[in-house]
Scaffold this motif. Structure first.
Motif, mmCIF file in Angstrom:
data_model
loop_
_atom_site.group_PDB
_atom_site.id
_atom_site.type_symbol
_atom_site.label_atom_id
_atom_site.label_comp_id
_atom_site.label_asym_id
_atom_site.label_seq_id
_atom_site.Cartn_x
_atom_site.Cartn_y
_atom_site.Cartn_z
ATOM 1 N N ASP A 23 -0.569 -4.152 4.687
ATOM 2 C CA ASP A 23 -0.021 -2.794 4.549
ATOM 3 C C ASP A 23 1.322 -2.682 5.274
ATOM 4 O O ASP A 23 1.496 -3.227 6.363
ATOM 5 C CB ASP A 23 -0.987 -1.770 5.151
ATOM 6 N N HIS A 77 -2.130 9.511 6.971
ATOM 7 C CA HIS A 77 -1.078 8.974 7.845
ATOM 8 C C HIS A 77 -0.865 9.895 9.042
ATOM 9 O O HIS A 77 -0.714 11.101 8.868
ATOM 10 C CB HIS A 77 0.254 8.860 7.083
ATOM 11 N N CYS A 100 0.789 -1.244 0.000
ATOM 12 C CA CYS A 100 0.000 0.000 0.000
ATOM 13 C C CYS A 100 0.819 1.291 0.000
ATOM 14 O O CYS A 100 0.505 2.222 -0.708
ATOM 15 C CB CYS A 100 -1.005 0.038 1.153
ATOM 16 N N SER A 116 -11.093 3.404 -1.133
ATOM 17 C CA SER A 116 -10.407 2.150 -0.824
ATOM 18 C C SER A 116 -9.808 1.624 -2.118
ATOM 19 O O SER A 116 -10.464 1.591 -3.149
ATOM 20 C CB SER A 116 -11.374 1.161 -0.184
ATOM 21 N N THR A 130 -1.742 4.451 9.672
ATOM 22 C CA THR A 130 -2.785 4.976 8.797
ATOM 23 C C THR A 130 -4.029 5.269 9.630
ATOM 24 O O THR A 130 -4.286 4.627 10.640
ATOM 25 C CB THR A 130 -3.126 3.990 7.670
ATOM 26 N N ASP A 139 -4.014 6.773 1.717
ATOM 27 C CA ASP A 139 -4.390 6.781 3.127
ATOM 28 C C ASP A 139 -3.994 8.096 3.794
ATOM 29 O O ASP A 139 -3.035 8.740 3.381
ATOM 30 C CB ASP A 139 -3.644 5.659 3.881
ATOM 31 N N GLU A 193 -8.126 5.871 9.515
ATOM 32 C CA GLU A 193 -9.337 5.705 8.705
ATOM 33 C C GLU A 193 -10.075 7.038 8.637
ATOM 34 O O GLU A 193 -10.331 7.664 9.648
ATOM 35 C CB GLU A 193 -10.254 4.645 9.339
#
Ligand SMILES: [Cu+2]
Length: 164
Positions: free
Chosen positions: A154, A100, A67, A147, A139, A98, A141
């Motif tokens: 990951d 971070h 990822c 996605s 990461t 994502d 959410e």
């Protein structure tokens, strides 16, 4: 004769106003960009640049396997080692899909870390104390985040910064 005088006065006043306007405009520009002030500003900028070395840069890149990885422009890896001078800054930019959050695990001093970096967002970290800093990201959410199908688990991004 009186008429002529009025005309002449009017002409002179008019000319004077034109001259005043003509002088006022360049005078304003010279005030804002006065050579003295520019010189002083540039001088202090040069002094700052000389005192602190250039900011180091890392990006977080999206990859299919794992990822995301660090990239320093030359190599990519989940684990990066960096050597910085005292006072040097590190700029991180998140180009991954994502969000971070930067983390500090260990280090001689607590570094100021902000909230999560969104896609295309970033942050600059300052290292003012010598030593070895262990950093990383997790990461986060985000609601409505896209996605993307990746291969394998990951990567956990880890970063060791040696400040000397
Ligand atoms: Cu990712």
């Amino acid at each position: 004769m009186r008429n002529l005088l009025f005309t002449l006065t009017g002409f002179l006043v008019g000319a004077g106003m034109i001259a005043a306007v003509a002088f006022a405009v360049p005078r304003q520009t010279t005030t804002t960009a006065s050579p003295l002030r520019m010189g002083a500003g540039m001088g202090s900028n040069i002094a700052v640049a000389a005192a602190s070395p250039a900011t180091a840069m890392l990006t977080i890149q999206h990859v299919q396997k794992g990822c995301h990885v660090w990239s320093n422009g030359k190599t990519t890896a989940a684990m990066m080692r960096l050597h910085l001078k005292v006072g040097q800054k590190l700029s991180i930019r998140d180009l991954d899909v994502d969000a971070h959050q930067m983390l500090q695990f260990t280090g001689p001093a607590r570094i100021r870390i902000g909230g999560p970096m969104m896609m295309n967002g970033g942050m600059t970290l300052a290292f003012s104390t010598k030593g070895v800093y262990r950093l990383g990201t997790k990461t986060v959410e985000m609601p409505g985040a896209m996605s993307v199908k990746t291969i394998g688990p990951d990567n956990n991004l880890r970063l060791v910064v040696t400040v000397a």
